[in-house]
Structures are given as structure tokens and as C-alpha cells.
Design a protein around this motif. Structure first.
Motif, PDB file in Angstrom:
ATOM      1  N   SER A   1       0.710  -1.227   0.191  1.00 29.98           N
ATOM      2  CA  SER A   1      -0.006   0.147  -0.034  1.00 29.98           C
ATOM      3  C   SER A   1       0.879   1.128  -0.044  1.00 29.98           C
ATOM      4  N   GLY A   2       0.627   2.223  -0.985  1.00 27.94           N
ATOM      5  CA  GLY A   2       1.361   3.413  -1.037  1.00 27.94           C
ATOM      6  C   GLY A   2       2.587   3.369  -1.800  1.00 27.94           C
ATOM      7  N   VAL A   3       3.055   2.363  -2.047  1.00 31.74           N
ATOM      8  CA  VAL A   3       4.258   2.245  -2.858  1.00 31.74           C
ATOM      9  C   VAL A   3       4.059   2.787  -4.172  1.00 31.74           C
ATOM     10  N   ARG A   4       5.122   3.580  -4.633  1.00 34.45           N
ATOM     11  CA  ARG A   4       5.433   4.183  -5.769  1.00 34.45           C
ATOM     12  C   ARG A   4       5.393   3.277  -7.013  1.00 34.45           C
ATOM     13  N   SER A   5       4.906   3.538  -8.221  1.00 29.64           N
ATOM     14  CA  SER A   5       4.680   2.764  -9.010  1.00 29.64           C
ATOM     15  C   SER A   5       6.184   2.334  -9.510  1.00 29.64           C
ATOM     16  N   GLU A   6       7.254   3.114  -9.504  1.00 32.02           N
ATOM     17  CA  GLU A   6       8.527   2.772  -9.760  1.00 32.02           C
ATOM     18  C   GLU A   6       9.091   1.899  -8.896  1.00 32.02           C
ATOM     19  N   ASP A   7       8.653   1.803  -7.784  1.00 32.45           N
ATOM     20  CA  ASP A   7       9.262   1.070  -6.525  1.00 32.45           C
ATOM     21  C   ASP A   7       8.368  -0.426  -6.253  1.00 32.45           C
ATOM     22  N   SER A   8       7.237  -0.634  -7.376  1.00 30.14           N
ATOM     23  CA  SER A   8       6.554  -1.755  -6.927  1.00 30.14           C
ATOM     24  C   SER A   8       7.537  -3.239  -7.346  1.00 30.14           C
ATOM     25  N   GLY A   9       8.501  -3.136  -8.071  1.00 29.09           N
ATOM     26  CA  GLY A   9       9.320  -4.341  -8.132  1.00 29.09           C
ATOM     27  C   GLY A   9       9.944  -4.579  -6.907  1.00 29.09           C
ATOM     28  N   ALA A  10      10.694  -3.671  -6.492  1.00 35.47           N
ATOM     29  CA  ALA A  10      11.259  -3.658  -5.126  1.00 35.47           C
ATOM     30  C   ALA A  10      10.604  -4.099  -4.015  1.00 35.47           C
ATOM     31  N   ALA A  11       9.423  -3.491  -4.026  1.00 31.19           N
ATOM     32  CA  ALA A  11       8.637  -3.775  -2.734  1.00 31.19           C
ATOM     33  C   ALA A  11       8.105  -5.233  -2.641  1.00 31.19           C
ATOM     34  N   SER A  12       7.828  -5.579  -4.023  1.00 36.56           N
ATOM     35  CA  SER A  12       7.503  -7.088  -4.333  1.00 36.56           C
ATOM     36  C   SER A  12       8.527  -7.998  -3.781  1.00 36.56           C
ATOM     37  N   SER A  13       9.711  -7.757  -4.206  1.00 42.06           N
ATOM     38  CA  SER A  13      11.076  -8.575  -4.317  1.00 42.06           C
ATOM     39  C   SER A  13      10.920  -8.810  -2.497  1.00 42.06           C
ATOM     40  N   MET A  14      10.751  -7.572  -1.808  1.00 38.83           N
ATOM     41  CA  MET A  14      11.048  -7.679  -0.433  1.00 38.83           C
ATOM     42  C   MET A  14      10.042  -8.540   0.216  1.00 38.83           C
ATOM     43  N   VAL A  15       8.949  -8.419  -0.274  1.00 37.68           N
ATOM     44  CA  VAL A  15       7.814  -9.576   0.442  1.00 37.68           C
ATOM     45  C   VAL A  15       8.420 -10.927  -0.023  1.00 37.68           C
ATOM     46  N   ASN A  16       8.860 -11.191  -1.149  1.00 38.68           N
ATOM     47  CA  ASN A  16       9.358 -12.596  -1.260  1.00 38.68           C
ATOM     48  C   ASN A  16      10.791 -13.090  -0.544  1.00 38.68           C
ATOM     49  N   VAL A  17      11.657 -11.756  -0.578  1.00 38.72           N
ATOM     50  CA  VAL A  17      12.662 -11.949   0.347  1.00 38.72           C
ATOM     51  C   VAL A  17      12.434 -12.226   1.548  1.00 38.72           C
ATOM     52  N   MET A  18      11.321 -11.555   2.527  1.00 38.93           N
ATOM     53  CA  MET A  18      11.118 -12.163   3.954  1.00 38.93           C
ATOM     54  C   MET A  18      10.596 -13.293   3.811  1.00 38.93           C
ATOM     55  N   GLN A  19       9.960 -14.016   2.740  1.00 42.47           N
ATOM     56  CA  GLN A  19       9.211 -15.107   2.905  1.00 42.47           C
ATOM     57  C   GLN A  19      10.382 -16.387   2.807  1.00 42.47           C
ATOM     58  N   GLN A  20      11.264 -16.027   1.746  1.00 41.35           N
ATOM     59  CA  GLN A  20      12.457 -17.018   1.614  1.00 41.35           C
ATOM     60  C   GLN A  20      13.248 -17.036   2.933  1.00 41.35           C
ATOM     61  N   VAL A  21      13.648 -15.902   3.289  1.00 40.11           N
ATOM     62  CA  VAL A  21      14.791 -15.791   4.381  1.00 40.11           C
ATOM     63  C   VAL A  21      14.003 -16.418   5.676  1.00 40.11           C
ATOM     64  N   GLY A  22      12.903 -15.933   5.787  1.00 33.69           N
ATOM     65  CA  GLY A  22      11.898 -16.560   7.128  1.00 33.69           C
ATOM     66  C   GLY A  22      11.746 -17.967   7.206  1.00 33.69           C
ATOM     67  N   GLY A  23      11.662 -18.863   5.831  1.00 33.32           N
ATOM     68  CA  GLY A  23      11.581 -20.230   5.764  1.00 33.32           C
ATOM     69  C   GLY A  23      12.773 -20.550   6.109  1.00 33.32           C
ATOM     70  N   SER A  24      13.846 -20.118   5.501  1.00 34.29           N
ATOM     71  CA  SER A  24      15.178 -20.904   5.710  1.00 34.29           C
ATOM     72  C   SER A  24      15.687 -20.591   7.267  1.00 34.29           C
ATOM     73  N   LEU A  25      15.474 -19.567   7.799  1.00 31.40           N
ATOM     74  CA  LEU A  25      15.830 -19.050   9.182  1.00 31.40           C
ATOM     75  C   LEU A  25      15.257 -19.861  10.201  1.00 31.40           C
ATOM     76  N   GLY A  26      13.731 -20.133   9.763  1.00 31.50           N
ATOM     77  CA  GLY A  26      13.030 -20.759  10.669  1.00 31.50           C
ATOM     78  C   GLY A  26      13.058 -22.519  10.769  1.00 31.50           C
ATOM     79  N   LEU A  27      13.449 -22.666   9.575  1.00 35.30           N
ATOM     80  CA  LEU A  27      13.850 -24.171   9.453  1.00 35.30           C
ATOM     81  C   LEU A  27      15.111 -24.617  10.177  1.00 35.30           C
ATOM     82  N   ALA A  28      15.965 -23.752  10.184  1.00 41.94           N
ATOM     83  CA  ALA A  28      17.315 -23.926  10.869  1.00 41.94           C
ATOM     84  C   ALA A  28      17.208 -23.979  12.348  1.00 41.94           C
ATOM     85  N   ILE A  29      16.536 -22.831  12.680  1.00 45.37           N
ATOM     86  CA  ILE A  29      16.295 -22.709  14.241  1.00 45.37           C
ATOM     87  C   ILE A  29      15.463 -23.907  14.779  1.00 45.37           C
ATOM     88  N   LEU A  30      14.434 -24.159  14.030  1.00 49.82           N
ATOM     89  CA  LEU A  30      13.506 -25.236  14.480  1.00 49.82           C
ATOM     90  C   LEU A  30      14.228 -26.788  14.570  1.00 49.82           C
TER      91      LEU A  30
END
Length: 494
Positions: free
Chosen positions: A398-427
Motif C-alpha cells: 500500500s502506498g508504494v510508488r509505481s517505480e518501486d513496486s518491483g522492489a517492494a514485491s521482491s522484499m515480500v518474497n525475500v522475507m518469505q524466503q529468508v523466514g523459511g530458511s531461518l525458521g527451519l534452521a532454528i527449529l
């Protein structure tokens, strides 16, 4: 303009709107079909691993790299993939990523050695990293804010979150009925269909003026690869392993340098202004914590139903269908919920059954049955995730500039990927340490229960972030509720 011309235009308007909706629906189906294919490949090979090991003579330590080769390249290149879409055009980058993913899938299915398969899996990750950010960015730019976007994001959420459990089902079915090779071959016709249909229905986005932030791209990619590798290595060899510690230290240096460089770069690969909004930054952290618990839950629950309950690969895959059905079903209701309730209220409400379900799983024992101790928690977690992730994704974009939508979408995916790897390692680390005092199945189940307990703690932390960091102020309540209600009114008049 004459009166008759005006009347003719008025009569044609509903037809144009219907044609536009149909075209956008087809475009949404194309990009989500591709996204489902990418998400499935994170889990679809899990149940096929024993067959892959015997077919290509993998050693036990090397077998984990069938998953890790994909995870490393996918997680490491996501930021670069998002920026490439902003500069070169998202459809162009999306198609290039899908083409590479499709060719790599064919190569992996034809693999005659362990090295061949691992190379193909790494290439799949590269293709996915360039295609995936473009999917969410195209959804954001194609659908207006409010109920229309909420509906599209509801389907996206069902695909992304349900795709992980659906991959377990398909992996079991394909491995038991056909061959592990078809776990990869199945991507080829889907990829070809997307490549043919995308130019017909997906509009190309305008190229953003500028150039690639090469230093930022190298630092972010190397930092993300080091972080994901360090986490994976720690899960396998322990958190005291020198190689794991070295990789994590390198990640800390590289990512710190990346943030410093991005704060000074004229055209950064990841604009730090994305984190200036408190709720958006909170949504990224919340996603990381939730996914950390969920991916660990998949890992241990898959083992529990096979090793303790004695399910076959096919039956184990099918056992996850209730969670998938709950998540898909509730996600489809999210647009209506978003139009009636504040996104923050939905996130809080959705987190409660997630915490309850994970806490329930923490009570498992060697005598726990599927109906009494697994089915109920899976349904609770699936339903809760279906409520949480649509408003959470909306907050991230929400509120992301059009020129930043790719970067914002990437960050959503990065958090998901890092979260999965980090969580699996810790657990995994928590489970191995907790299971040492016991023996046999008792040790395994005790370790799993400890992992589920820690996953429940991660979910509680996510709820705390939502309650505090993402809580809207009095003035923000009206501003966030207004667009959704306006969108509902607009839908009602059409």
C-alpha cells in the motif's frame, strides 16, 4: 459530441468494462499459474527425495542440496530480479525467468548424475528469482487499491501459501504413481503455456529510466546467498560450525555495506524509503516470523505422519489437503472481509487460530493420532493464514510508488524466503537438542514437540508486532477504511 454519440458510448461502457475484467482475469490466471509452479518446486521434491537418492546415488549429506541449490539461488537473486523488472519491463523479465525455469526443469528431469540435477535446480532458482517479483508487481499495478486488489491478492495468497502444502500432495502422488522425474517434467508444459499466453494478455510495463545499481546488486546477492547458506549449514552442522559462522559473519558485513550503499546511491536496487512507513516495515517483519514457523511445521509434520504414523508418501501428501482447503477457502473470502473490517483487525483475528493450532501441535506424543492431534491444528493454521496474509500483503504494498513496486514485491518474497530458511534452521536445531535425552521414536517426537513450541513462540512474536508496530492511529483508521468502502460502492454500481 452529439446526444446519440453520448448514448452509444454509454451503452458500450458496460461491455468495455466486462472485456477489461475478462482480460485482467486471464492475465491474473497466467501469472498465478507461473507463481504456483515456482512455489511448488520448493516443496514438491520433499517426498521424492528418497527416490531421487536411490536413482542418482546421492549421499545423505548431499541429498539436502536438492532443496538447498534451489533455495540459495532463489533467495539470493530476488532483489536483483525485482529491480530488473522495474528497469527492463516486468513482462520481459517475467518471460525470461519462466523460460529459464522451464528449460532447467526439463534438464533436471533428464538428469543422469547428482551434479547434473543440482546444477538444474540452481538454474531453476535463478529463473524463479527473476519471474516471481514481477508477478506481485503486475498484480499491484493492474488492480486498483481496495476490494478489486484485495480479491486478486486473496487468490495470490492462496496460491503462495497453499502451494507449499499442495506441493507435498503432488509430490506424493507423482512419486508413487509415476516417477520422481515427473516432479520436474510437469513444469515443462505449464511453462510453455505461460510463455505462449503471456505476450497475448499481459501488458508490458514502461521501462523506468536509470541503470542497474551494480554494487548494490552484488552486495545484496552475495549477502543473501551467504545468509541463506549460513542458515542451511547451521541447520545441518550446528550453530557452532566454523563454516556456518563464517558465512553468517560475511552476510552481516555484506548486508550492512549494502544498506550503507543504498542510503547513498542515486538509483538504489532497494529504495530504503520502503521501510520509512512503520506499518510496511512491520508487515515485512511479521511475514518473516510467520513463515519461519510455518515452513518448520511443514518439515516436521511431514516426518511425523510418515515416520511415526506410518503413512505412505501418497497418504502423507493427501493428509495435508485439509490445510490446503482451509487456506484456499478462507483466502477467497478475504476481499469481503477486507471491505467490512479494518486490515489490522483481520490480521489480529487471523493470528489467534494460527497460535492456537501451533500450540496444539506442541502437545504431540508417540501416541498422537492424525484425527485427534494433527487434523484440527492443520485446519486452524490454514484458516488463520488465509485471513492474515491478504491484509498483510496489502500493508506491504500500500502506498508504494509505481517505480518501486518491483522492489517492494521482491522484499515480500525475500522475507518469505529468508523466514523459511531461518525458521527451519532454528527449529531443526531446537528439535535435535531437545530429542537427545530420549531414545527411539520418543526422542524424535519430543524434538518435534519442542520445534512446534518454538514455532508457536514465533507466531506470538508476529502477533505482538501486529499489535504494536502495525496498530493504526486514530487518524489513520478513517484513511484506511475509506478506500475499501469506496471500492465496494463502486463494485455495487457496476
Amino acid at each position: 459530441m452529439s446526444t446519440s454519440s453520448i448514448m452509444q458510448e454509454t451503452r458500450q461502457l458496460p461491455g468495455r468494462r466486462a472485456a477489461l475484467r475478462d482480460r485482467r482475469a486471464l492475465a491474473l490466471a497466467i501469472v498465478l499459474g507461473a507463481q504456483l509452479m515456482i512455489i511448488l518446486d520448493m516443496t514438491v521434491v520433499n517426498i521424492a527425495l528418497p527416490s531421487i537418492a536411490s536413482g542418482l546415488h546421492f549421499s545423505v549429506p548431499a541429498l539436502s542440496w536438492v532443496l538447498n541449490a534451489y533455495t540459495l539461488t532463489f533467495g539470493g537473486l530476488l532483489l536483483l530480479g525485482g529491480r530488473a523488472g522495474d528497469i527492463l519491463g516486468r513482462r520481459r523479465v517475467f518471460l525470461a525467468g519462466i523460460a529459464l525455469f522451464t528449460v532447467a526443469s526439463l534438464a533436471g528431469g533428464l538428469a543422469q548424475s547428482a551434479g547434473w540435477l543440482l546444477t538444474a535446480r540452481a538454474a531453476q532458482g535463478v529463473g524463479g528469482a527473476f519471474a516471481s517479483p514481477a508477478v506481485l508487481a503486475m498484480i499491484t499495478t493492474s488492480f486498483a487499491d481496495g476490494r478489486e486488489r484485495a480479491r486478486a491478492l486473496g487468490i495470490y495468497t492462496a496460491v503462495v501459501m497453499g502451494g507449499g502444502s499442495l506441493g507435498l500432495v503432488l509430490g506424493g502422488v507423482i512419486t508413487e504413481w509415476v516417477s520422481w522425474r515427473w516432479v520436474l517434467f510437469i513444469n515443462v508444459p505449464i511453462g510453455l503455456l505461460v510463455i505462449i499466453a503471456a505476450p497475448l494478455f499481459l501488458p508490458e510495463t514502461a521501462r523506468q529510466p536509470g541503470h542497474f545499481d551494480v554494487l548494490g546488486a552484488v552486495a545484496s546477492t552475495a549477502g543473501m546467498v551467504s545468509l541463506v547458506y549460513g542458515i542451511i549449514r547451521a541447520a545441518a552442522a550446528g550453530w557452532g560450525n566454523p563454516v556456518a559462522l563464517g558465512a553468517l559473519a560475511a552476510a552481516a558485513v555484506l548486508l550492512t555495506g549494502f544498506l550503507y550503499h543504498e542510503s547513498r546511491a542515486r538509483q538504489p536496487i532497494t529504495p530504503l524509503r520502503l521501510f520509512a512507513d512503520r506499518r510496511r516495515a512491520g508487515s515485512y517483519l511479521t511475514r518473516l516470523l510467520i513463515v519461519a514457523g510455518m515452513f518448520g511445521m511443514f518439515f516436521f509434520l511431514t516426518q511425523f505422519v510418515q515416520e511415526i504414523l506410518g503413512f505412505s508418501p501418497l497418504r502423507a501428501g493427501i493428509s495435508f489437503l485439509p490445510m490446503t482447503a482451509a487456506l484456499f477457502g478462507v483466502s477467497r473470502l478475504s476481499p469481503r472481509l477486507v471491505s467490512r473490517f479494518r486490515p489490522w483487525t483481520l490480521m489480529v483475528t487471523g493470528m489467534l487460530p494460527v497460535v492456537a493450532g501451533m500450540t496444539w501441535l506442541s502437545r504431540i506424543s508417540p501416541g498422537t493420532g492424525y484425527l485427534a492431534g494433527v487434523l484440527g491444528p492443520m485446519v486452524l493454521i490454514g484458516a488463520g493464514m488465509g485471513v492474515v496474509f491478504v491484509p498483510l500483503t496489502m500493508a506491504s504494498l500500500s502506498g508504494v510508488r509505481s517505480e518501486d513496486s518491483g522492489a517492494a514485491s521482491s522484499m515480500v518474497n525475500v522475507m518469505q524466503q529468508v523466514g523459511g530458511s531461518l525458521g527451519l534452521a532454528i527449529l531443526v536445531t531446537a528439535a535435535s537438542r531437545a530429542g537427545r535425552p530420549a531414545a527411539g521414536h520418543a526422542a524424535v517426537v519430543h524434538g518435534m514437540a519442542s520445534a512446534f513450541t518454538l514455532a508457536a513462540v514465533l507466531d506470538v512474536l508476529a502477533l505482538v508486532v501486529v499489535l504494536t508496530v502495525m496498530r493504526p492511529g486514530p487518524g489513520e483508521t478513517a484513511r484506511t477504511a475509506g478506500p475499501a468502502r469506496a471500492a465496494v460502492a463502486e463494485q455495487a454500481t457496476e
